[in-house]
Write a protein that holds these residues in place. Structure first.
Motif, PDB file in Angstrom:
ATOM      1  N   UNK A   1      17.856 -46.317   3.734  1.00  0.00           N
ATOM      2  CA  UNK A   1      18.335 -47.495   2.959  1.00  0.00           C
ATOM      3  C   UNK A   1      19.413 -47.568   2.152  1.00  0.00           C
ATOM      4  N   UNK A   2      19.508 -46.416   1.344  1.00  0.00           N
ATOM      5  CA  UNK A   2      20.781 -46.296   0.420  1.00  0.00           C
ATOM      6  C   UNK A   2      21.766 -46.224   1.227  1.00  0.00           C
ATOM      7  N   UNK A   3      21.719 -45.240   2.138  1.00  0.00           N
ATOM      8  CA  UNK A   3      23.204 -45.340   3.182  1.00  0.00           C
ATOM      9  C   UNK A   3      23.450 -46.508   3.893  1.00  0.00           C
ATOM     10  N   UNK A   4      22.515 -47.238   4.393  1.00  0.00           N
ATOM     11  CA  UNK A   4      22.699 -48.305   5.063  1.00  0.00           C
ATOM     12  C   UNK A   4      23.314 -49.568   4.108  1.00  0.00           C
ATOM     13  N   UNK A   5      22.841 -49.423   3.031  1.00  0.00           N
ATOM     14  CA  UNK A   5      23.223 -50.618   2.145  1.00  0.00           C
ATOM     15  C   UNK A   5      24.541 -50.199   1.760  1.00  0.00           C
ATOM     16  N   UNK A   6      25.161 -49.068   1.517  1.00  0.00           N
ATOM     17  CA  UNK A   6      26.467 -48.440   0.982  1.00  0.00           C
ATOM     18  C   UNK A   6      27.236 -48.955   2.317  1.00  0.00           C
ATOM     19  N   UNK A   7      26.870 -48.421   3.522  1.00  0.00           N
ATOM     20  CA  UNK A   7      27.650 -48.531   4.811  1.00  0.00           C
ATOM     21  C   UNK A   7      27.907 -50.025   4.941  1.00  0.00           C
ATOM     22  N   UNK A   8      27.329 -50.808   4.627  1.00  0.00           N
ATOM     23  CA  UNK A   8      27.472 -52.097   4.844  1.00  0.00           C
ATOM     24  C   UNK A   8      28.553 -52.932   4.120  1.00  0.00           C
ATOM     25  N   UNK A   9      29.097 -52.264   3.035  1.00  0.00           N
ATOM     26  CA  UNK A   9      30.206 -52.712   2.335  1.00  0.00           C
ATOM     27  C   UNK A   9      31.363 -52.062   2.892  1.00  0.00           C
ATOM     28  N   UNK A  10      31.360 -51.112   3.866  1.00  0.00           N
ATOM     29  CA  UNK A  10      32.668 -50.377   4.360  1.00  0.00           C
ATOM     30  C   UNK A  10      33.198 -51.234   5.553  1.00  0.00           C
TER      31      UNK A  10
END
Lengths: 569, 127
Positions: free
Chosen positions: A419-428
Motif C-alpha cells: 500500500x505504501x508503495x502504491x501510494x508513492x508510485x501514484x505520484x510518479x
C-alpha cells in the motif's frame, strides 16, 4: 464440549431415575418374595442373588431360575420385572436417540466440535465472516499460501460448501450469525493466535456490527471490512477499523489509471495479481465519450474517477429519482436498442454495463456491440458463477467486486508495504512507470510476479541482523545475489525500502541496509527462496558479501585458521 | 416454591437419614445393620446424584461431587457385603461388618456435607 455434556446430563436425568427406581423396586421384590430350595425348605433370595438375577434379566431377558427353581410368587414378580425393565430401558434409549436428533443439540455439538478445531490451530489465523464470492477467493488464496482461517456464515449450505472445496488445509466453518459476539468468540476471536477479522457479509450494517464487536472485544486485532457506502465506511473508520475496502472505489481508481498512465496500470495489475496467474494483456481504453448504464454506487464511483481524467460519461439509469442522477441522464435500463440509440451509442467510444444484475449487463453489452462494434466494453460481473458466459461475451474489461475485494485484502495481509508503495508510485510520472515495467518484465517470465516483503529482524533474518549489529555493511546487492554464484543477480526487483524516517522507492542495488528495514520485493518465486536463504544463513551471506566460501565444520574451521596463522607468520 | 428444589431436598435428606439408620448401632454387630437399609440408602443416594446432573451452578457442582462420594462409599460397602456373605469362606464376620459400617459412615459424612450445602444454598436463596 462441556456444554454438550451438561445438556446430555440434564436431558438424561428422568430416564436414569426411572431406570434406577425400576431396578431398585425389582430387587427389593425379589428379596421379599418367599422361595423354596431344592429340599423344599422355605428360602429367601438375598441381595447378592437378587441384583445378579435382575441385572441379567432386565438387560437381556434370557434368564434361568437361580439358585433354585422359582415358586409361583417369584414367577409372578419376575413377569412384572420383565415388563418394567423393558419399558424403562426403551424410555432411556429413546431419550438418547431423541436428543441426538434434536436440532439444538446437534448445533451445540457442531459448535463445540468447531471450537475444538479452532483451538487446535497452531498458526496465526484470520476469522472471515460471510462466505460469498470474495471470501471463497480469499480463503483459497490464503490457503495456497499456507495461511489458516476460520469462516462464519449464517447460511448452513455455504458452510457445507467449505467441506467440498478442494483446499490444502481444512478450513473450520461455523454456521452462526457473525454479528453475535458469541459466534465470533467460538470462532476464536479471543485466542492469542487470531490475528484479524475480515467482515465480508455483503451487508454494510452486518459488517459494521462485526467491526464494532471485534474492536471492543479484541482491540489489538486487525479488522478489515467491506463497505459500499461512504457513510458506513466513515463510521467504520471512526472507531479504528484498520482497513475499509470499497471494491467500486478501487475499480474506479484503477480504471481511471488506464487512461492516465497505462504503464502504471500494468504495474498495478502485475504486483497485485493473483498467485500464479498468467500475465494480462490489455487494450488501452479510448478517451472521449462514454455511456454508463446504471448509476448506483458502482456508477457513481467510476464516474467520479473518470471525470478527473476528463472523460465524459452519459448516464442511462432505470430509476433516476432514487439514484439522484445528474442532469441529462436518460431513463431506461440500457438493455434495449432504443435507449442506447437515444444516448448516442453510435458516436461514443466506450460503454460501461454497471448495473447490479448480471443478465442485464450482458444484454447491454451485446446490444451495444451490435449497434457499434468498435466500442470499448467494460462490464460488471456480480456473481462468480457466471464466469463462463461473461468470458463468452468477450468484454474488454470485467469488473468483479469479489475478486477485487479479495485481492486487495490478500495484499493487505501478505504485503502491507504494498500500500505504501502504491501510494508513492501514484505520484510518479509515466517515464518512471515505464522504467519499472521494463525492469519487472526483465525478471519475470510469462506468469505474474510474486510480491513479498522482508523485514530485517533477529528472528526473520538472523544473518543480516548479526552483520549489522557487528557494524559490517550489508548492501541490497548482497542479499539479491544467487547463493550458488554471487555474480548472478536473482530475478527480482526491490520496489521499496521502508525505514523509520524514510522510504526509498526503487532502491539501487548498492543501497546499504539498516537493522529495522522493511523491504518490498517483486519477482519470481524462486528468487524469494534464495533471497530468504541469503538473509537467514550466515555462510551464504558471508559468501555473497566476500566471495569466500567459508568452511562450516568446527574441525575444518580450526584447520583453516591454523593454516592461515602459519602463513602469516 | 420450586418443585425441583423440594424434590431434590427430599432425596438428599432421605439419603442422609437412611444412611444414618444403617450406620447407627454396634459397629461390628450384624444384627444392628440391616441389608435393606443399606440398599435403600444406596438407591436414594443414586437418585439424588442424578438429580444434580447438568446443574451448572457452582453449588450444584459441589452437591454433585459430595453425592458421588457418598455413592462410591455405599457401593463399596455393598460390594464388601456381597463378597463377605457369598464369596469368602468365612461369611459375614464381625470384621467384615465393621468395614461395611465404617464405609457407610464415610458416606454418612458426605451426605451430611451435602445437606449442609443444601441448607447454605437455601439460606442464600432470596426470592
Amino acid at each position: 464440549m462441556q456444554k454438550v455434556i451438561y445438556l446430555l446430563l440434564r436431558r438424561m436425568r428422568l430416564p436414569l431415575i426411572v431406570l434406577i427406581s425400576t431396578y431398585a423396586i425389582s430387587i427389593i421384590g425379589m428379596t421379599l418374595i418367599p422361595g423354596m430350595d431344592d429340599q423344599g425348605n422355605p428360602w429367601r433370595m438375598d441381595f447378592f442373588h437378587a441384583i445378579y438375577f435382575v441385572s441379567f434379566l432386565g438387560s437381556t431377558i434370557g434368564f434361568g431360575e437361580i439358585p433354585y427353581p422359582f415358586t409361583d410368587a417369584q414367577r409372578l414378580w419376575t413377569t412384572v420385572i420383565i415388563y418394567a425393565a423393558v419399558v424403562s430401558w426403551l424410555y432411556a434409549i429413546g431419550s438418547i436417540l431423541t436428543l441426538i436428533q434434536d436440532q439444538s443439540f446437534r448445533r451445540v455439538l457442531a459448535q463445540s466440535a468447531l471450537a475444538r478445531k479452532v483451538r487446535r490451530l497452531q498458526e496465526p489465523f484470520h476469522i472471515i465472516c460471510g462466505y460469498g464470492d470474495a471470501s471463497s477467493w480469499l480463503v483459497r488464496e490464503l490457503n495456497d499460501r499456507g495461511m489458516q482461517c476460520v469462516v462464519i456464515d449464517s447460511n448452513q449450505n455455504k458452510v457445507l460448501d467449505l467441506d467440498v472445496e478442494d483446499l490444502a488445509y481444512s478450513v473450520p466453518g461455523l454456521h452462526a450469525d457473525a454479528t453475535e459476539a458469541d459466534a465470533l468468540i467460538t470462532a476464536g476471536l479471543k485466542l492469542s493466535n487470531c490475528i484479524g477479522v475480515i467482515a465480508l457479509t455483503g451487508s454494510d450494517t452486518c459488517n459494521l456490527t462485526i467491526a464494532i464487536t471485534s474492536k471492543l472485544l479484541a482491540p489489538e486485532l486487525t479488522v478489515i471490512c467491506q463497505s459500499d457506502a461512504a457513510d458506513t465506511a466513515a463510521n467504520m473508520a471512526s472507531f479504528g477499523t484498520d482497513h475499509v475496502v470499497d471494491p467500486f472505489e478501487i475499480f474506479g481508481m484503477r480504471f481511471a489509471m488506464m487512461f492516465h498512465s497505462p504503464s502504471m496500470y500494468l504495474v498495478y495489475e502485475w504486483i497485485t495479481g493473483v498467485h500464479n496467474a498468467p500475465l494480462s494483456d490489455f487494450r488501452n481504453p479510448p478517451h472521449g465519450n462514454w455511456i454508463m448504464c446504471g448509476y448506483g454506487r458502482f456508477g457513481k464511483a467510476v464516474r467520479k474517477h473518470l471525470a478527473v481524467e476528463g472523460v465524459d460519461t452519459r448516464i442511462i439509469e432505470a430509476d433516476l429519482g432514487l439514484t439522484d442522477a445528474p442532469e441529462g441522464a436518460i431513463e431506461g435500463r440500457g438493455t434495449e436498442a432504443g435507449t442506447l440509440l437515444l444516448a448516442g451509442i453510435k458516436g461514443v467510444n466506450g460503454v460501461i454495463a454497471g448495473t447490479d444484475n448480471d443478465t442485464n449487463n450482458l444484454s447491454i453489452l451485446i446490444t451495444a456491440k451490435t449497434l457499434n462494434p468498435e466500442l470499448f466494453t467494460v462490464i460488471r460481473q456480480n456473481h462468480r458463477s457466471n464466469d463462463a458466459i461473461f468470458q463468452a461475451a468477450r468484454p474488454d474489461l470485467v469488473m468483479q467486486p469479489g475478486t477485487i475485494t479479495a485481492q486487495y485484502i490478500i495484499n493487505l495481509i501478505l504485503a502491507p508495504l504494498l500500500e505504501d508503495f502504491l501510494k508513492l508510485a501514484h505520484d510518479q510520472d509515466e517515464t518512471w512507470a515505464n522504467v519499472l515495467v521494463s525492469r519487472v518484465a526483465g525478471v519475470v517470465e510469462d506468469i505474474a510476479p510474486e510480491t513479498w516483503a522482508a523485514e530485517i529482524s533477529p528472528l526473520n533474518t538472523p544473518a543480516v541482523f548479526d552483520c549489522l549489529i557487528r557494524g559490517e555493511e550489508v548492501r541490497l546487492s548482497h542479499i539479491c545475489s544467487d547463493p550458488r554464484d554471487r555474480d548472478v543477480t536473482l530475478p527480482c526487483v526491490p520496489l521499496l525500502i521502508k525505514r523509520e524516517d524514510q522510504s526509498v522507492l526503487l532502491p539501487e542495488m548498492n543501497e546499504p541496509l539498516g537493522p529495522s528495514d522493511q523491504i518490498l520485493f517483486c519477482g519470481r518465486e524462486e528468487a524469494r527462496y534464495h533471497l530468504e536463504h541469503n538473509m537467514h544463513d550466515h555462510q551464504a551471506l558471508y559468501y555473497s558479501r566476500t566471495g569466500d566460501d567459508r568452511p562450516s565444520g568446527a574441525l575444518w574451521r580450526f584447520l583453516t585458521s591454523h593454516v592461515e596463522q602459519k602463513a602469516s607468520q | 416454591m420450586n418443585l425441583e428444589k423440594v424434590i431434590f431436598a427430599f432425596f438428599s435428606i432421605l439419603a442422609l437419614t437412611l444412611n444414618f439408620g444403617f450406620f447407627i448401632g454396634e459397629l461390628d454387630d450384624p444384627i444392628h445393620h440391616n441389608a435393606y437399609e443399606l440398599f435403600a440408602a444406596l438407591t436414594v443416594s443414586l437418585i439424588a446424584t442424578i438429580m444434580k446432573f447438568g446443574d451448572r451452578a457452582h453449588i450444584g457442582a459441589l452437591l454433585l461431587a459430595t453425592s458421588l462420594v457418598a455413592d462410591l462409599q455405599l457401593i463399596t460397602a455393598a460390594l464388601v457385603w456381597g463378597y463377605a456373605a457369598h464369596i469368602s469362606d468365612s461369611g459375614l464376620t464381625p470384621m467384615a461388618v465393621a468395614s461395611i459400617v465404617s464405609m457407610s459412615g464415610g458416606a454418612l459424612l458426605a451426605n451430611l456435607v451435602s445437606v449442609i450445602l443444601l441448607v447454605i444454598e437455601s439460606i442464600t436463596f432470596r426470592r
